[in-house]
Design a protein around this motif. Structure first.
Motif, short mmCIF file in Angstrom:
data_model
loop_
_atom_site.label_atom_id
_atom_site.label_comp_id
_atom_site.label_asym_id
_atom_site.label_seq_id
_atom_site.Cartn_x
_atom_site.Cartn_y
_atom_site.Cartn_z
N PHE A 68 0.86 -1.17 0.00
CA PHE A 68 0.00 0.00 0.00
C PHE A 68 0.90 1.23 0.00
CE2 PHE A 68 -2.29 -3.35 2.18
CZ PHE A 68 -3.51 -3.35 1.51
N CYS A 69 0.34 2.38 -0.36
CA CYS A 69 1.07 3.64 -0.23
C CYS A 69 1.28 3.88 1.27
CB CYS A 69 0.27 4.82 -0.80
SG CYS A 69 -0.17 4.68 -2.53
N SER A 70 2.44 4.36 1.67
CA SER A 70 2.69 4.58 3.09
C SER A 70 1.71 5.58 3.69
CB SER A 70 4.13 5.04 3.32
OG SER A 70 4.39 6.23 2.60
N LEU A 71 1.42 6.67 2.99
CA LEU A 71 0.49 7.66 3.51
C LEU A 71 -0.93 7.10 3.59
CD1 LEU A 71 0.20 10.52 4.56
CD2 LEU A 71 -0.14 11.30 2.23
N CYS A 72 -1.32 6.28 2.63
CA CYS A 72 -2.66 5.66 2.68
C CYS A 72 -2.81 4.81 3.94
CB CYS A 72 -2.90 4.80 1.44
SG CYS A 72 -3.13 5.74 -0.08
N ASN A 124 -0.12 -3.84 15.44
CA ASN A 124 -1.30 -4.69 15.57
C ASN A 124 -2.52 -4.10 14.88
OD1 ASN A 124 0.19 -6.55 17.05
ND2 ASN A 124 -0.22 -5.48 18.95
N VAL A 125 -2.40 -3.93 13.59
CA VAL A 125 -3.46 -3.35 12.78
C VAL A 125 -3.95 -4.38 11.77
CG1 VAL A 125 -2.72 -0.96 13.02
CG2 VAL A 125 -1.70 -2.40 11.28
N ASP A 126 -5.13 -4.15 11.22
CA ASP A 126 -5.69 -5.06 10.24
C ASP A 126 -5.23 -4.67 8.84
OD1 ASP A 126 -7.05 -6.36 12.25
OD2 ASP A 126 -8.93 -5.31 11.89
N CYS A 127 -4.94 -5.66 8.03
CA CYS A 127 -4.60 -5.43 6.63
C CYS A 127 -5.84 -4.87 5.94
CB CYS A 127 -4.17 -6.73 5.97
SG CYS A 127 -4.01 -6.60 4.17
N PRO A 128 -5.73 -3.74 5.26
CA PRO A 128 -6.89 -3.18 4.58
C PRO A 128 -7.49 -4.10 3.52
CG PRO A 128 -5.15 -1.55 4.72
CD PRO A 128 -4.57 -2.86 5.17
N GLN A 129 -6.69 -5.05 3.03
CA GLN A 129 -7.21 -5.97 2.02
C GLN A 129 -7.91 -7.16 2.66
OE1 GLN A 129 -4.76 -6.24 -1.32
NE2 GLN A 129 -5.65 -8.09 -2.13
N TYR A 130 -7.30 -7.75 3.70
CA TYR A 130 -7.90 -8.90 4.38
C TYR A 130 -9.01 -8.47 5.34
CZ TYR A 130 -4.34 -12.32 2.95
OH TYR A 130 -3.53 -13.16 2.27
N ARG A 131 -8.83 -7.31 5.95
CA ARG A 131 -9.76 -6.73 6.93
C ARG A 131 -9.82 -7.49 8.26
NH1 ARG A 131 -10.52 -1.85 5.24
NH2 ARG A 131 -11.51 -1.64 3.25
N SER A 132 -9.20 -8.64 8.34
CA SER A 132 -9.29 -9.37 9.60
C SER A 132 -7.94 -9.87 10.10
CB SER A 132 -10.22 -10.57 9.44
OG SER A 132 -9.71 -11.45 8.46
N LYS A 133 -6.98 -9.94 9.24
CA LYS A 133 -5.68 -10.47 9.64
C LYS A 133 -4.84 -9.37 10.28
CE LYS A 133 -2.00 -13.39 8.03
NZ LYS A 133 -1.53 -14.23 6.97
N THR A 134 -4.51 -9.54 11.52
CA THR A 134 -3.71 -8.55 12.23
C THR A 134 -2.25 -8.71 11.84
OG1 THR A 134 -5.24 -8.57 14.06
CG2 THR A 134 -3.08 -7.67 14.50
N CYS A 135 -1.62 -7.58 11.55
CA CYS A 135 -0.21 -7.60 11.15
C CYS A 135 0.45 -6.30 11.58
CB CYS A 135 -0.08 -7.81 9.64
SG CYS A 135 -1.03 -6.67 8.66
N SER A 136 1.75 -6.28 11.47
CA SER A 136 2.48 -5.04 11.73
C SER A 136 3.07 -4.56 10.42
CB SER A 136 3.59 -5.26 12.77
OG SER A 136 4.53 -6.18 12.27
N VAL A 137 3.28 -3.28 10.33
CA VAL A 137 3.75 -2.72 9.08
C VAL A 137 5.27 -2.66 9.06
CG1 VAL A 137 3.68 -0.33 9.84
CG2 VAL A 137 3.42 -0.83 7.44
#
Length: 169
Positions: free
Chosen positions: A35-39, A50-63
């Motif tokens: 994804f774009c960093s600013l997006c 501990n955020v959700d991937c905007p594409q999966y919407r449920s999988k918690t990941c770190s950037v």
């Protein structure tokens, strides 16, 4: 069966799933999506762990906020291949009629290679426009991250103060 269009697929691979435009400073998540960093910063409203991937919407990941240079180059090549007309014309030095491909770090101006090797910028530190842009983007990201942390701390302190006033009130 419909013929597969590799140009269309390439465009899709170089497109951010949030803004739907070509990647700008692409970063990857642990799940492998880009994804774009600013997006991402806007999408997560400042949360960086501990955020959700905007594409999966449920999988918690770190950037992983390290810019992916390979994806940056792929995106730029895709943009040039699919949209061959440049969005902006290259700036040209008025004095030497050469393209401005350098950035004088002391004067903070675009200069041509002739200006960089002689004249008033000769003793100055210069960098390529791309290097200078990346450095400024990194500085902006660090400032943004610090502001987000400061906002979170202020919010935390306000909640603490409100809770204390409710207990004492």
């Amino acid at each position: 069966m419909a013929a597969h269009n590799p140009i269309k697929q390439l465009q899709e691979e170089a497109t951010c799933g949030i803004c739907l435009g070509y990647f700008v400073n692409p970063v990857s998540l642990d799940c492998g999506h880009y994804f774009c960093s600013l997006c991402l910063v806007r999408n997560w409203a400042g949360a960086l762990v501990n955020v959700d991937c905007p594409q999966y919407r449920s999988k918690t990941c770190s950037v992983n906020f390290k810019q992916d240079m390979a994806m940056t180059h792929i995106t730029e090549s895709t943009r040039q291949l699919c949209d061959p007309s440049p969005a902006t014309e290259a700036r040209v030095c008025e004095e030497h009629q050469e393209p401005c491909q350098l950035f004088c770090l002391q004067d903070r101006v675009l200069i041509c290679s002739v200006c960089g090797q002689s004249g008033e910028h000769q003793a100055h530190h210069v960098a390529s426009v791309e290097e200078a842009a990346q450095a400024y983007k990194l500085q902006m990201y660090i400032c943004l991250k610090n502001l987000i942390q400061a906002r979170e701390e202020i919010t935390h302190q306000k909640k603490k103060k409100k809770k204390k006033s409710l207990v004492n009130g």
